[in-house]
Design a protein around this motif. Sequence first.
Motif, PDB file in Angstrom:
ATOM      1  N   LEU A  73       0.829  -1.201   0.000  1.00  0.00           N
ATOM      2  CA  LEU A  73       0.000   0.000   0.000  1.00  0.00           C
ATOM      3  C   LEU A  73       0.868   1.257   0.000  1.00  0.00           C
ATOM      4  O   LEU A  73       0.356   2.376  -0.238  1.00  0.00           O
ATOM      5  N   VAL A  74       2.172   1.114   0.290  1.00  0.00           N
ATOM      6  CA  VAL A  74       3.110   2.246   0.305  1.00  0.00           C
ATOM      7  C   VAL A  74       4.037   2.120  -0.909  1.00  0.00           C
ATOM      8  O   VAL A  74       4.547   1.023  -1.210  1.00  0.00           O
ATOM      9  N   SER A  75       4.282   3.229  -1.577  1.00  0.00           N
ATOM     10  CA  SER A  75       5.262   3.267  -2.669  1.00  0.00           C
ATOM     11  C   SER A  75       6.317   4.318  -2.318  1.00  0.00           C
ATOM     12  O   SER A  75       5.976   5.430  -1.886  1.00  0.00           O
ATOM     13  N   TYR A  76       7.581   3.939  -2.517  1.00  0.00           N
ATOM     14  CA  TYR A  76       8.699   4.814  -2.147  1.00  0.00           C
ATOM     15  C   TYR A  76       9.390   5.334  -3.413  1.00  0.00           C
ATOM     16  O   TYR A  76       9.758   4.556  -4.312  1.00  0.00           O
ATOM     17  N   THR A  77       9.561   6.637  -3.460  1.00  0.00           N
ATOM     18  CA  THR A  77      10.228   7.282  -4.610  1.00  0.00           C
ATOM     19  C   THR A  77      11.212   8.328  -4.081  1.00  0.00           C
ATOM     20  O   THR A  77      11.000   8.890  -2.993  1.00  0.00           O
ATOM     21  N   PRO A  78      12.252   8.609  -4.916  1.00  0.00           N
ATOM     22  CA  PRO A  78      12.618   7.910  -6.154  1.00  0.00           C
ATOM     23  C   PRO A  78      13.236   6.558  -5.854  1.00  0.00           C
ATOM     24  O   PRO A  78      13.515   6.239  -4.702  1.00  0.00           O
ATOM     25  N   SER A  79      13.385   5.739  -6.852  1.00  0.00           N
ATOM     26  CA  SER A  79      13.916   4.402  -6.687  1.00  0.00           C
ATOM     27  C   SER A  79      15.320   4.469  -6.096  1.00  0.00           C
ATOM     28  O   SER A  79      16.173   5.231  -6.549  1.00  0.00           O
ATOM     29  N   GLY A  80      15.543   3.692  -5.076  1.00  0.00           N
ATOM     30  CA  GLY A  80      16.862   3.628  -4.439  1.00  0.00           C
ATOM     31  C   GLY A  80      17.083   4.679  -3.379  1.00  0.00           C
ATOM     32  O   GLY A  80      18.121   4.664  -2.708  1.00  0.00           O
ATOM     33  N   ALA A  81      16.112   5.586  -3.195  1.00  0.00           N
ATOM     34  CA  ALA A  81      16.313   6.651  -2.210  1.00  0.00           C
ATOM     35  C   ALA A  81      15.973   6.188  -0.796  1.00  0.00           C
ATOM     36  O   ALA A  81      16.429   6.799   0.187  1.00  0.00           O
TER      37      ALA A  81
END
Length: 465
Positions: free
Chosen positions: A13-21
């Motif tokens: 339900l959680v998305s983390y951006t930017p990738s690798g951060a």
Amino acid sequence: MAFNLTVEDSSPLVSYTPSGAWTDSPADDSLIQSYSDSSMHTTSAQGATATINFNGTGIWLFGANRPNYGTYTISVDGQTTTNGNATSGDPVFNQLLGSASGLDSGAHTVVLTNTGSGSAVDLDSFIFQGQVGSGGSISNITIDDTDSRFTYAPSDIDWEVVTRPNLNKNDTLHVTQTQGASATIPFSGNAVAVYGTVSPDHADIQVSLDGQNTTVQGGAGGFVGALHTQTLLYYADNLGPEQHQLVLSADQTPSTGQFMDVDAVTIFSSAEGNSSNGANNASPSSSNNGSKSASISRASRHIPVIVGAAVCAVVLTLLATFLLFIFHRRRQKKREPWVDHSTTPTLPMQQDMMETGHRNRDSSHFLDVKLSPGGRSSRPPEAVAFPTVSRSGSTRSYSSITPLIPKATSTTSQLDSPIPPPTVPPLIFRPSQSRDTGAGPMGTRAPSRPPRPPSLQLSPESWNL
């Protein structure tokens, strides 16, 4: 009716951006055990975001305050609601970073942004408030992966049952790496939550609810750096009370892992059976199919009532038949005439009394007297009780045991009966004047009529034993 769900930072339900951060639970962090489920996502990149998509009416975000942490913001549906600072001289955990409540029931988006330069922020967990129905009570049931209501395809042999105590719900987990494998479960309820595992070697998961498809992350692509169990993979609400069908299948691609697993499904239901009118990312099936399913569901709820009424009617009918049989049986017995089956011989006097309406209640009072050849009885008579008769005053009542003949004064030994044998008083002739001058036996003149026989006295010695 509202209820709360606690979700870990590793949930899709959680998305983390930017990738690798963002880093998932750094292995070199000595304080990782102080976090909820020993897990958290942290970032030091300014502008890095953690976006949460949920359905409900409120949300609360939790993280840590630590010496090297800095500022952050929280926005709800594009509106900034919190400007916070996570700096602290000493590390403290499970701190409320920000919240929003009183939202309209439906889909919302919450964004946590690291606004500090060279400082960090983390997300430990969050709680969101779901809602089903417009009031009343709410119930929930959890269906484990080993429940027979689950159907696993292509076949059961394509799925492995893994037992890991304390790591999975009910300690079991269904795992597959077969291309196109799926798990299907039908259910009735207003909301559904799916739990499983996320890991770098897992594929993404395609979720189909009543034909509406959604893809959720399985853990590959840097989303998580370790295995996380009992994770909320998917949630949907605002469902109608009719029957629904949930299908989970692996979306395997070259950039993802090959594994997919199913741990459990939790169904939430409102007591009133009505869902609210909020928006929903996962809609139920078409209205025509929904109305048909609802009609079937309503009809099925009446089946137990109909069966119960039929059983009660049968039981009452059998009871009435039994009572009627007993009533007629007793009535028939009352109409049957009384028959005296006594085998006691009837004496002449007893016969007379039975003809007048009396009957002997105890035949043991009557004796079987036999006469000897000389005319005397072979045994002395005993006291005899007869019913009341008006022939003489010697018998008083039905139950009297007064002997007809006065008791003898002799003290001789008794035979069969404790009552002594009777004696007959002697007949005494008194002299009287007569014209006949003949001398009588006592020196007087005898009467003119023939003399009577001498008196007869009976004594016990005279009885022939």
